[in-house]
Design a protein around this motif. Structure first.
Motif, mmCIF file in Angstrom:
data_model
loop_
_atom_site.group_PDB
_atom_site.id
_atom_site.type_symbol
_atom_site.label_atom_id
_atom_site.label_comp_id
_atom_site.label_asym_id
_atom_site.label_seq_id
_atom_site.Cartn_x
_atom_site.Cartn_y
_atom_site.Cartn_z
ATOM 1 N N SER A 126 51.722 65.714 87.546
ATOM 2 C CA SER A 126 52.272 66.262 86.307
ATOM 3 C C SER A 126 52.403 65.161 85.254
ATOM 4 N N ARG A 127 52.211 65.542 83.993
ATOM 5 C CA ARG A 127 52.303 64.560 82.898
ATOM 6 C C ARG A 127 53.688 63.946 82.845
ATOM 7 N N GLU A 128 54.719 64.749 83.101
ATOM 8 C CA GLU A 128 56.085 64.234 83.051
ATOM 9 C C GLU A 128 56.293 63.142 84.086
ATOM 10 N N LEU A 129 55.856 63.386 85.316
ATOM 11 C CA LEU A 129 55.985 62.388 86.374
ATOM 12 C C LEU A 129 55.158 61.151 86.039
ATOM 13 N N TYR A 130 53.975 61.356 85.478
ATOM 14 C CA TYR A 130 53.085 60.240 85.122
ATOM 15 C C TYR A 130 53.740 59.333 84.089
ATOM 16 N N TYR A 131 54.302 59.917 83.033
ATOM 17 C CA TYR A 131 54.952 59.118 81.998
ATOM 18 C C TYR A 131 56.183 58.388 82.544
ATOM 19 N N LEU A 132 56.927 59.069 83.403
ATOM 20 C CA LEU A 132 58.103 58.441 83.999
ATOM 21 C C LEU A 132 57.704 57.235 84.864
ATOM 22 N N LEU A 133 56.645 57.392 85.651
ATOM 23 C CA LEU A 133 56.165 56.305 86.503
ATOM 24 C C LEU A 133 55.702 55.108 85.671
ATOM 25 N N ILE A 134 54.984 55.367 84.593
ATOM 26 C CA ILE A 134 54.499 54.282 83.729
ATOM 27 C C ILE A 134 55.672 53.532 83.106
ATOM 28 N N LEU A 135 56.627 54.272 82.574
ATOM 29 C CA LEU A 135 57.770 53.636 81.897
ATOM 30 C C LEU A 135 58.653 52.865 82.870
ATOM 31 N N PHE B 65 44.269 60.831 89.950
ATOM 32 C CA PHE B 65 44.832 61.948 90.722
ATOM 33 C C PHE B 65 45.577 62.924 89.812
ATOM 34 N N ASN B 66 45.658 64.136 90.264
ATOM 35 C CA ASN B 66 46.269 65.201 89.475
ATOM 36 C C ASN B 66 47.773 65.261 89.716
ATOM 37 N N VAL C 4 49.592 52.019 88.695
ATOM 38 C CA VAL C 4 50.222 53.305 88.364
ATOM 39 C C VAL C 4 49.411 54.035 87.296
ATOM 40 N N ILE C 5 48.980 53.301 86.277
ATOM 41 C CA ILE C 5 48.198 53.908 85.193
ATOM 42 C C ILE C 5 46.897 54.498 85.730
ATOM 43 N N VAL C 6 46.200 53.721 86.548
ATOM 44 C CA VAL C 6 44.926 54.180 87.123
ATOM 45 C C VAL C 6 45.146 55.372 88.064
#
Length: 427
Positions: free
Chosen positions: A107-116, A104-105, A97-99
């Motif tokens: 949204s930051r919000e979705l990225y942080y939610l996925l990581i957490l 890939f582009n 998920v982090i990689v």
């Protein structure tokens, strides 16, 4: 038999209590979360949750039921081994998920939610072996107590987070903290009960043996996860985050209607097993009577729930979620077929005819994806709900007629539509 002191009954009661508390907290705090953040932001959170819901495809490569067959004198070796495997798999998924977010582009919000949410999944896997062994020893009370302490604390903190106007990222942060506390409690309970600690163990021989025995169950599980979770992903890609949020509310409401299915399956199975060993005609009578009663409960309950939801919805949710009412109404059809076929798995297990259930699941996967592709553009989120209802009808009802081994359960489910069976089969 003294039911009060029966360990099986006690274990079921604890599991049911856990389910009801979880539902209660999810419902009331979930309403606050959905209303405060709005369908667009809540939809992003639901979309991230739907992505992480695919993780069990990797994590369930060793089936929990298969693991229980290996518990013996050196139980801690097995508990440690399966926990190690889960931890490695979940850590790899977290790194993935982090990689992915870096390459890939998104949204930051979705990225942080996925990581957490991925980190939360990792921490849940931290005590997988302990929970599985407690369940095997009919000590689910220890797991439920830890879960409930953390759930109450987590939902209180979520509510406070909303009051303090934090972004939606605070919700998975609190989940991560809760899972960490839960893991510590369970590890202490395990050590106190058995004087053992979980070790990092990679037993290749044991691992590959369990994976081999889990193969068909895993394949069926993979297909099941895909066709039950893919709708939110497809809605997000085809319609957007807002529609995912509205659809998720409909799903959450349908989960309330479905709450009795699991406890019913667990409670009636021991009785069916005893009757099956004693006399097959008696077994069929209990099967038909139990299935008829449950089917009739869900015919009446499903219809009534539609009117109740329509009446209560404006008092609970903001107007932007109003579309979830029709979605829920369609999903009640899906829940009905789940209830009507609630005893299928137990019946197939007792008769040792589970192998062909894979074909049902595979058909369900192909059918559900195909229907979603066709119906979502035409009917939006209601098309996804309709796809789910049709798929459940085909896989839990219609297909059984065309599989000779399953035809008996098909006719029992047909007969269960007749409430007069309750009178005819009265002892």
């Amino acid at each position: 038999m003294n039911l009060k002191n029966n360990p099986v009954v006690k274990n079921i009661i604890w599991l049911v209590m856990d389910k009801f508390l979880m539902l209660f907290l999810q419902f009331f705090v979930g309403i606050k979360v959905a209303n405060y953040y709005g369908s667009e932001t809540y939809g992003v959170y639901a979309y991230a949750g739907a992505v992480v819901a695919f993780f069990p495809i990797v994590l369930e490569i060793i089936n929990p039921r298969v693991i229980k067959e290996y518990y013996g004198e050196d139980f801690n070796h097995v508990v440690s081994c399966v926990t190690t495997i889960r931890n490695i798999c979940s850590f790899v998924l977290l790194l993935g998920v982090i990689v992915y977010g870096m390459v890939f582009n998104i949204s930051r919000e979705l990225y942080y939610l996925l990581i957490l949410l991925s980190l939360d999944s990792f921490l849940i896997c931290w005590t997988f072996g302990i929970e599985n062994y407690f369940e095997f020893k009919l000590l689910s009370k220890k797991t439920v107590v830890a879960n409930n302490i953390v759930k109450v604390l987590a939902y209180i903190l979520q509510y406070i987070g909303i009051m303090l106007q934090f972004t939606i990222v605070i919700i998975p942060i609190i989940r991560v903290i809760g899972s960490l506390i839960r893991g510590i409690i369970l590890k202490r309970a395990y050590f106190k009960e058995y004087g053992e600690r979980i070790k990092f163990i990679l037993d290749k021989s044991l691992t590959f043996k369990m994976i081999g025995e889990s193969y068909y169950l895993w394949i069926s599980f993979v297909a099941f996860i895909i066709y039950t979770q893919i709708d939110k992903i497809m809605i997000g890609n085809m319609l957007g985050d807002r529609e995912v949020g509205i659809y998720t509310i409909g799903l959450q409401l349908s989960s309330i209607l479905a709450i009795l299915i699991g406890p019913f399956q667990n409670s009636i199975y021991p009785k069916l097993m005893e009757a099956y060993k004693r006399d097959y005609n008696e077994y069929k009578k209990i099967y038909l009577k139990s299935n008829t009663l449950f089917t009739q409960i869900y015919i009446l309950g499903g219809i009534l729930s539609i009117f109740v939801v329509k009446w209560l919805f404006p008092y609970l949710y903001s107007s932007e979620y109003r579309g979830a009412i029709l979605t829920y109404s369609i999903l009640t059809i899906s829940i009905f077929f789940k209830a009507n076929g609630a005893l299928q798995t137990g019946h197939m297990t007792l008769k040792k005819i589970t192998k062909k259930s894979f074909y049902k699941t595979l058909v369900g996967l192909i059918l559900n994806v195909s229907l979603n592709l066709y119906l979502i553009p035409k009917f939006k989120i209601d098309g996804a709900a309709l796809a789910t209802a049709i798929t459940q009808f085909v896989t839990l009802f219609l297909m059984d007629y065309f599989i000779p081994e399953y035809r008996e359960q098909f006719f029992i489910q047909v007969k269960s539509l007749n409430p007069l069976n309750l009178i005819k089969l009265k002892d």
